[in-house]
Design a protein around this motif. Structure first.
Motif, mmCIF file in Angstrom:
data_model
loop_
_atom_site.group_PDB
_atom_site.id
_atom_site.type_symbol
_atom_site.label_atom_id
_atom_site.label_comp_id
_atom_site.label_asym_id
_atom_site.label_seq_id
_atom_site.Cartn_x
_atom_site.Cartn_y
_atom_site.Cartn_z
ATOM 1 N N SER A 125 -6.730 -11.205 -7.044
ATOM 2 C CA SER A 125 -7.271 -11.270 -5.683
ATOM 3 C C SER A 125 -7.972 -12.589 -5.403
ATOM 4 O O SER A 125 -8.442 -12.818 -4.290
ATOM 5 N N PHE B 145 -6.906 2.474 -1.461
ATOM 6 C CA PHE B 145 -6.951 2.121 -2.875
ATOM 7 C C PHE B 145 -7.275 3.304 -3.790
ATOM 8 O O PHE B 145 -6.636 3.466 -4.837
ATOM 9 N N ALA C 49 -4.214 5.252 -4.369
ATOM 10 C CA ALA C 49 -3.264 4.482 -5.172
ATOM 11 C C ALA C 49 -3.623 4.555 -6.647
ATOM 12 O O ALA C 49 -2.747 4.705 -7.505
ATOM 13 N N TRP D 73 -2.048 -4.909 -6.144
ATOM 14 C CA TRP D 73 -3.033 -4.800 -5.077
ATOM 15 C C TRP D 73 -3.889 -6.055 -4.979
ATOM 16 O O TRP D 73 -4.262 -6.478 -3.882
ATOM 17 N N PHE E 39 -6.999 -1.610 2.854
ATOM 18 C CA PHE E 39 -7.143 -1.795 1.405
ATOM 19 C C PHE E 39 -8.161 -0.830 0.831
ATOM 20 O O PHE E 39 -7.895 -0.122 -0.144
ATOM 21 N N ALA F 177 0.830 -1.199 0.000
ATOM 22 C CA ALA F 177 0.000 0.000 0.000
ATOM 23 C C ALA F 177 0.866 1.252 0.000
ATOM 24 O O ALA F 177 0.592 2.224 -0.698
#
Length: 418
Positions: free
Chosen positions: A152, A70, A73, A90, A66, A17
């Protein structure tokens, strides 16, 4: 799913992160000009985020960093290539974090470690954030979401170690489903995938095996686009990093495990929807072939060692071999149910696992197995329905629910290692 009938990630998450949320090295600091978000119409899964219990499941598992970091990011990337890299990174960090938490290597929150729901709701939240992102350069949002979903779910950077003498078991589980009935719903197959991924276990014959796992979506569209083939294909290529056995796993019947003797080619679960509210287009009276399937038989038989697997344990849940199918016999037009498998020349209506996605994951993976590596054993295991959620719907978990989920995973491991 039969309607009718490796790293501890505290450090990995913070590291990923921190790096990904920072501007690229060649850019000025701060949010890039023109990076903005706009409210995007949620899909059916994302629409359930309006229920505060979904956010609570993320928070109580310690996965909020997260969803909190996010969006920033996303705004740090400057071009499509960086966007792809970010979504891969991620997604992998989220998967590794969920696996680490499920296996007790990453403490976080007060939910039981093996709970599969936080991964699901964190992913859904992040796909909603991705849909709202409006970068200053053109991107293919559908392709970026697919990259994040695959990463993920364990489809990327999740291969076997290739250690000599260690056998390799590849399994798949599923997301929660039936969420319109109760948004708190979990899926024991997904929990087992998280708990077992990467573990080395002792087999009944004294040997050692490594387990690798993926968690698949309960969405017809993803199956149409080949997610099962993307998940299983790399594990069937041969060599020291390919599987020695594959077992697809899903939630099935109340009170027992079933090893499915047959997987059918057809979809026939309507009017039961998937997690997006979509229907397959096929029903018991009018089955249809799933889109995107390569050539294959109407029914595919399991090649798992079912005698050993059913004999391995009968407690706390009985384990049965299910030989039932539904078919349209050769020369006929009406479907019939058979207790002892299909007859020659018949058309598939449903395998032992029905006509929904649990049957389809078994068919797709084993059709591919027969094409790429026919000597590889493969088949499908249905778990008992996970019960025990508190009657008070504001309570997300309880001792009975957690005990049942633990017992199902423990018995899955016993069956797999037989």
């Amino acid at each position: 799913m039969k309607p009718s009938r490796h790293l501890p990630l505290a450090a990995a998450l913070l590291s990923a992160a921190a790096v990904l949320a920072a501007p690229p090295a060649h850019a000025d600091t701060g949010t890039p000009a023109g990076c903005r978000t706009t409210a995007a119409a949620p899909d059916r899964e994302q629409g359930r985020l309006r229920d505060p219990r979904t956010t609570a499941l993320v928070d109580r598992a310690g996965l909020t960093p997260f969803t909190a970091r996010f969006p920033a990011a996303l705004c740090s990337v400057r071009n499509p290539a960086e966007a792809e890299q970010l979504l891969d990174s991620w997604g992998q960090a989220l998967w590794q974090s969920a696996v680490g938490r499920a296996q007790g290597r990453r403490p976080g929150g007060d939910l039981a470690p093996g709970d599969d729901r936080p991964l699901y709701w964190t992913r859904v939240t992040m796909t909603a954030q991705l849909a709202s992102w409006q970068p200053a350069f053109p991107v293919d949002g559908t392709a970026l979401r697919a990259r994040f979903e695959d990463a993920s779910r364990g489809l990327t950077d999740n291969g076997f170690s290739g250690t000599p003498g260690v056998r390799r078991l590849f399994i798949s589980g599923f997301d929660p489903f039936g969420l319109d009935g109760d948004v708190r719903t979990a899926n024991p197959s997904g929990s087992a995938a998280l708990r077992l991924n990467g573990r080395k276990v002792t087999l009944a014959d004294g040997g050692t095996a490594e387990i690798r796992a993926v968690v698949l979506p309960v969405r017809y569209e993803d199956f149409d686009r080949g997610i099962v083939e993307r998940a299983f294909g790399p594990r069937m290529a041969g060599g020291p990093r390919s599987a020695d056995r594959i077992t697809t796993i899903s939630q099935g019947y109340p009170g027992l495990f079933t090893l499915e003797a047959w997987a059918g080619r057809a979809r026939s679960a309507d009017p039961y929807p998937d997690n997006q509210g979509a229907l397959s287009g096929g029903s018991y009276d009018h089955p249809v072939d799933a889109p995107g399937l390569g050539p294959g038989a109407e029914f595919i038989a399991t090649t798992l060692p079912t005698d050993a697997m059913t004999a391995a344990t009968q407690s706390p849940y009985p384990v049965r071999l299910n030989t039932e199918v539904s078919e349209i016999p050769a020369g006929q037009t009406d479907p019939v149910d058979r207790a002892d498998g299909p007859t020659p020349g018949s058309r598939a209506v449903a395998g032992g696992g029905g006509g929904y996605l649990s049957n389809e994951v078994a068919y797709r993976s084993n059709r591919l197995r027969l094409e790429l590596n026919p000597a590889l054993p493969g088949g499908h295991l249905h778990t008992p329905v996970l019960t025990g959620l508190p009657a008070d719907r504001n309570r997300l978990t309880g001792p009975e629910f957690e005990r049942n989920e633990n017992e199902i995973t423990a018995e899955i491991l016993t069956i797999l290692t037989a």
